[in-house]
Design a protein around this motif. Sequence first.
Motif, PDB file in Angstrom:
ATOM      1  N   HIS A 176      -6.025   2.033 -51.573  1.00 49.04           N
ATOM      2  CA  HIS A 176      -7.264   1.505 -52.147  1.00 49.04           C
ATOM      3  C   HIS A 176      -7.907   0.548 -51.138  1.00 49.04           C
ATOM      4  O   HIS A 176      -7.904  -0.668 -51.312  1.00 49.04           O
ATOM      5  CB  HIS A 176      -6.988   0.764 -53.463  1.00 49.04           C
ATOM      6  CG  HIS A 176      -6.341   1.625 -54.503  1.00 49.04           C
ATOM      7  ND1 HIS A 176      -7.008   2.633 -55.151  1.00 49.04           N
ATOM      8  CD2 HIS A 176      -5.070   1.643 -54.965  1.00 49.04           C
ATOM      9  CE1 HIS A 176      -6.186   3.229 -56.004  1.00 49.04           C
ATOM     10  NE2 HIS A 176      -5.002   2.649 -55.906  1.00 49.04           N
ATOM     11  N   PRO A 177      -8.454   1.093 -50.037  1.00 46.87           N
ATOM     12  CA  PRO A 177      -8.968   0.227 -48.967  1.00 46.87           C
ATOM     13  C   PRO A 177     -10.160  -0.601 -49.422  1.00 46.87           C
ATOM     14  O   PRO A 177     -10.942  -0.188 -50.267  1.00 46.87           O
ATOM     15  CB  PRO A 177      -9.356   1.220 -47.877  1.00 46.87           C
ATOM     16  CG  PRO A 177      -9.613   2.509 -48.597  1.00 46.87           C
ATOM     17  CD  PRO A 177      -8.650   2.525 -49.745  1.00 46.87           C
ATOM     18  N   GLY A 178     -10.274  -1.786 -48.847  1.00 46.41           N
ATOM     19  CA  GLY A 178     -11.378  -2.686 -49.169  1.00 46.41           C
ATOM     20  C   GLY A 178     -12.359  -2.798 -48.030  1.00 46.41           C
ATOM     21  O   GLY A 178     -12.710  -3.899 -47.634  1.00 46.41           O
ATOM     22  N   GLY A 179     -12.761  -1.703 -47.460  1.00 46.09           N
ATOM     23  CA  GLY A 179     -13.685  -1.743 -46.347  1.00 46.09           C
ATOM     24  C   GLY A 179     -12.966  -1.558 -45.024  1.00 46.09           C
ATOM     25  O   GLY A 179     -11.748  -1.340 -44.968  1.00 46.09           O
ATOM     26  N   THR A 180     -13.729  -1.674 -43.948  1.00 49.92           N
ATOM     27  CA  THR A 180     -13.189  -1.405 -42.621  1.00 49.92           C
ATOM     28  C   THR A 180     -12.010  -2.318 -42.288  1.00 49.92           C
ATOM     29  O   THR A 180     -11.013  -1.882 -41.717  1.00 49.92           O
ATOM     30  CB  THR A 180     -14.292  -1.574 -41.562  1.00 49.92           C
ATOM     31  OG1 THR A 180     -15.368  -0.675 -41.862  1.00 49.92           O
ATOM     32  CG2 THR A 180     -13.756  -1.277 -40.166  1.00 49.92           C
ATOM     33  N   GLY A 181     -12.112  -3.596 -42.641  1.00 44.93           N
ATOM     34  CA  GLY A 181     -11.030  -4.537 -42.343  1.00 44.93           C
ATOM     35  C   GLY A 181      -9.726  -4.146 -43.010  1.00 44.93           C
ATOM     36  O   GLY A 181      -8.652  -4.203 -42.396  1.00 44.93           O
ATOM     37  N   ALA A 182      -9.805  -3.743 -44.275  1.00 47.13           N
ATOM     38  CA  ALA A 182      -8.594  -3.351 -44.998  1.00 47.13           C
ATOM     39  C   ALA A 182      -7.997  -2.065 -44.422  1.00 47.13           C
ATOM     40  O   ALA A 182      -6.778  -1.919 -44.340  1.00 47.13           O
ATOM     41  CB  ALA A 182      -8.910  -3.166 -46.478  1.00 47.13           C
ATOM     42  N   VAL A 183      -8.874  -1.133 -44.026  1.00 47.06           N
ATOM     43  CA  VAL A 183      -8.385   0.114 -43.429  1.00 47.06           C
ATOM     44  C   VAL A 183      -7.639  -0.188 -42.132  1.00 47.06           C
ATOM     45  O   VAL A 183      -6.547   0.328 -41.888  1.00 47.06           O
ATOM     46  CB  VAL A 183      -9.551   1.096 -43.182  1.00 47.06           C
ATOM     47  CG1 VAL A 183      -9.060   2.302 -42.382  1.00 47.06           C
ATOM     48  CG2 VAL A 183     -10.151   1.549 -44.503  1.00 47.06           C
ATOM     49  N   TRP A 184      -8.234  -1.037 -41.304  1.00 46.51           N
ATOM     50  CA  TRP A 184      -7.574  -1.408 -40.050  1.00 46.51           C
ATOM     51  C   TRP A 184      -6.248  -2.105 -40.312  1.00 46.51           C
ATOM     52  O   TRP A 184      -5.247  -1.833 -39.633  1.00 46.51           O
ATOM     53  CB  TRP A 184      -8.487  -2.313 -39.217  1.00 46.51           C
ATOM     54  CG  TRP A 184      -9.358  -1.538 -38.279  1.00 46.51           C
ATOM     55  CD1 TRP A 184     -10.658  -1.177 -38.482  1.00 46.51           C
ATOM     56  CD2 TRP A 184      -8.988  -1.016 -37.002  1.00 46.51           C
ATOM     57  NE1 TRP A 184     -11.133  -0.451 -37.412  1.00 46.51           N
ATOM     58  CE2 TRP A 184     -10.129  -0.349 -36.487  1.00 46.51           C
ATOM     59  CE3 TRP A 184      -7.828  -1.043 -36.245  1.00 46.51           C
ATOM     60  CZ2 TRP A 184     -10.125   0.284 -35.244  1.00 46.51           C
ATOM     61  CZ3 TRP A 184      -7.813  -0.414 -35.007  1.00 46.51           C
ATOM     62  CH2 TRP A 184      -8.940   0.231 -34.515  1.00 46.51           C
ATOM     63  N   LEU A 185      -6.212  -3.005 -41.279  1.00 43.97           N
ATOM     64  CA  LEU A 185      -4.962  -3.692 -41.596  1.00 43.97           C
ATOM     65  C   LEU A 185      -3.911  -2.692 -42.069  1.00 43.97           C
ATOM     66  O   LEU A 185      -2.741  -2.775 -41.687  1.00 43.97           O
ATOM     67  CB  LEU A 185      -5.193  -4.765 -42.663  1.00 43.97           C
ATOM     68  CG  LEU A 185      -3.948  -5.554 -43.087  1.00 43.97           C
ATOM     69  CD1 LEU A 185      -3.348  -6.289 -41.894  1.00 43.97           C
ATOM     70  CD2 LEU A 185      -4.286  -6.537 -44.206  1.00 43.97           C
ATOM     71  N   GLY A 186      -4.337  -1.720 -42.889  1.00 39.86           N
ATOM     72  CA  GLY A 186      -3.401  -0.704 -43.371  1.00 39.86           C
ATOM     73  C   GLY A 186      -2.852   0.152 -42.247  1.00 39.86           C
ATOM     74  O   GLY A 186      -1.650   0.448 -42.201  1.00 39.86           O
ATOM     75  N   VAL A 187      -3.725   0.529 -41.311  1.00 43.34           N
ATOM     76  CA  VAL A 187      -3.289   1.351 -40.186  1.00 43.34           C
ATOM     77  C   VAL A 187      -2.360   0.559 -39.268  1.00 43.34           C
ATOM     78  O   VAL A 187      -1.340   1.076 -38.796  1.00 43.34           O
ATOM     79  CB  VAL A 187      -4.519   1.881 -39.413  1.00 43.34           C
ATOM     80  CG1 VAL A 187      -4.090   2.563 -38.122  1.00 43.34           C
ATOM     81  CG2 VAL A 187      -5.315   2.849 -40.285  1.00 43.34           C
ATOM     82  N   LEU A 188      -2.688  -0.699 -39.013  1.00 43.29           N
ATOM     83  CA  LEU A 188      -1.825  -1.551 -38.191  1.00 43.29           C
ATOM     84  C   LEU A 188      -0.468  -1.742 -38.866  1.00 43.29           C
ATOM     85  O   LEU A 188       0.579  -1.700 -38.206  1.00 43.29           O
ATOM     86  CB  LEU A 188      -2.495  -2.901 -37.955  1.00 43.29           C
ATOM     87  CG  LEU A 188      -3.689  -2.912 -37.007  1.00 43.29           C
ATOM     88  CD1 LEU A 188      -4.434  -4.242 -37.101  1.00 43.29           C
ATOM     89  CD2 LEU A 188      -3.248  -2.663 -35.570  1.00 43.29           C
ATOM     90  N   ALA A 189      -0.492  -1.947 -40.179  1.00 46.39           N
ATOM     91  CA  ALA A 189       0.761  -2.129 -40.913  1.00 46.39           C
ATOM     92  C   ALA A 189       1.605  -0.862 -40.846  1.00 46.39           C
ATOM     93  O   ALA A 189       2.834  -0.922 -40.661  1.00 46.39           O
ATOM     94  CB  ALA A 189       0.461  -2.503 -42.369  1.00 46.39           C
ATOM     95  N   TYR A 190       0.951   0.292 -40.980  1.00 44.34           N
ATOM     96  CA  TYR A 190       1.713   1.543 -40.893  1.00 44.34           C
ATOM     97  C   TYR A 190       2.297   1.735 -39.502  1.00 44.34           C
ATOM     98  O   TYR A 190       3.423   2.220 -39.346  1.00 44.34           O
ATOM     99  CB  TYR A 190       0.833   2.745 -41.240  1.00 44.34           C
ATOM    100  CG  TYR A 190       1.595   4.050 -41.123  1.00 44.34           C
ATOM    101  CD1 TYR A 190       2.552   4.377 -42.071  1.00 44.34           C
ATOM    102  CD2 TYR A 190       1.401   4.908 -40.049  1.00 44.34           C
ATOM    103  CE1 TYR A 190       3.284   5.547 -41.968  1.00 44.34           C
ATOM    104  CE2 TYR A 190       2.121   6.071 -39.932  1.00 44.34           C
ATOM    105  CZ  TYR A 190       3.064   6.386 -40.889  1.00 44.34           C
ATOM    106  OH  TYR A 190       3.809   7.536 -40.770  1.00 44.34           O
ATOM    107  N   SER A 191       1.545   1.338 -38.486  1.00 37.57           N
ATOM    108  CA  SER A 191       2.040   1.440 -37.123  1.00 37.57           C
ATOM    109  C   SER A 191       3.328   0.633 -36.953  1.00 37.57           C
ATOM    110  O   SER A 191       4.298   1.097 -36.336  1.00 37.57           O
ATOM    111  CB  SER A 191       0.972   0.934 -36.150  1.00 37.57           C
ATOM    112  OG  SER A 191       1.458   0.884 -34.834  1.00 37.57           O
ATOM    113  N   MET A 192       3.350  -0.577 -37.513  1.00 35.98           N
ATOM    114  CA  MET A 192       4.553  -1.403 -37.442  1.00 35.98           C
ATOM    115  C   MET A 192       5.672  -0.840 -38.317  1.00 35.98           C
ATOM    116  O   MET A 192       6.847  -0.861 -37.945  1.00 35.98           O
ATOM    117  CB  MET A 192       4.224  -2.843 -37.867  1.00 35.98           C
ATOM    118  CG  MET A 192       3.269  -3.537 -36.912  1.00 35.98           C
ATOM    119  SD  MET A 192       3.946  -3.589 -35.218  1.00 35.98           S
ATOM    120  CE  MET A 192       2.443  -3.551 -34.236  1.00 35.98           C
TER     121      MET A 192
END
Length: 505
Positions: free
Chosen positions: A218-234
Amino acid sequence: MVFSSYVFICIFLPATLFGYWVFTHVSHQASKWWLCLASLVFYGWWDIRWLPVILVSILFNFMIGRAIIARTQQEKTSGALLAFGVAVNLAALAYYKYMFWLLGLVGLGATMPVAIGLPLGISFFTFTQIAFLVDASEEFHGRYSPTNYVLFVTFFPHLIAGPIVHHRDLMPQFEESRNFRLHAREIAIGLAIFAIGLAKKTVIADNVATVSARMLDHPGGTGAVWLGVLAYSMQLYFDFSGYSDMAVGLGRMFGIKFPVNFNSPYKATSIIDFWQRWHITLTRFLTAYVYNPIALALVRRRARAGLSTSKRASQSLRGFLVLIALPTWITIVLAGIWHGAGLQYVAYGVLHALYLTINHAWRTFGPKSVDDPGPVARAARAIGYGLLVYIGVLVAQVFFHAGSLHEGAVTVAQMVRLHGVDGPYAPIAVTDLLLVAAAAAIAWLAPNTWQLMAPHDPALATEDRIAPSRVHVQFTLGWAVLLGVILFLGLFNIQGEQPFIYFQF
């Protein structure tokens, strides 16, 4: 069962170590059969219906391998046997891993009442045995007995998700009787590596996974998408490298060394460097058994056509495309497909093939710097290259995570604000940011497991590729307390039997 579970740590592992200690006082052979039995119990625990699959695979490959070795020792050709063995292994892998998906692509998926299902670790034990057959047709090291072969394939630390081992890695070790005795030093080294891997999984990977899931579902805009992708990367890095650490540590407890599978890949300054650090045993397999044979065949084809096959030939556009780009694309796209059934995995492979081609082209046709730019400029360039590599890897990981090609494309579009976000926004908490930032700091700034354990010869052939570190684990009270705390944190953060990302590949 999974390594990061109380059943494994509190019951299976102590029972296996105790039984191993008992049988080492009976005979070398008895201790190996005990490990084979324990490994099969470990494999069947998750889903016993797949136990016959791995047993049939072992029996088939053992018989083919014996025939290949016999012909090789008699200096006879074994090409037909090898081709048959490899074809059967690939057919089995394709049937279980891709058949249902392929039928769905052509509209026949509905004709099957249920999905075929995926045997645990089939990609890993299939690649392990294919590598064995190819190596056996060329040169074999070790005693080829049923016990050695079964243990080589099933040894539980590497069975489910690697590292992908070669017979020359393990079989010679199975013949050394000193390896089949419990040694306090080996257990201490193995437990230290296991504790670090467990903490990677339960303290870091499982916690950033909750951030990734919440941000990407449930992304909250571009910032949330980036945070989700960074978190998945880790999550992906600490989950898989944590598993690999635990596998190496478990092997050391039994006196067996495995190859290193991760070497700080996010510190890479080129995509070629990244693949030499990420899933190292897969890269080694693909290079030896896919890339090199294709490249050799292309070189021979050019030679028959009367074209140059020297290194200089690859520095022409046509030579580069044929000798470097083509085998790279075939190898890496196949690597993407190996990771799973779906067009999103094809996209993952295509992106990495594109990155590698650009990297090779830059090395071949780009400017050749001869002047030393100085320490500041070198550091700035390394940081810039590192960020460029990481962003490219990040985009490819979006498709690795996605449930479909469309889903991955939408996420990438959201990252660059080309696609709106539907549904309720997911709030970003300060703790989310701190958790992902802490994981990134460990990945980029902290010494890795092999640097910490370097004085203790932790794994096979680490000395020539692991950068030196000023911090090392020592046999002291202080380090014992610190590692005890790390182990406690790893145990305390276990949340049921959380499977690893690579657990069913």
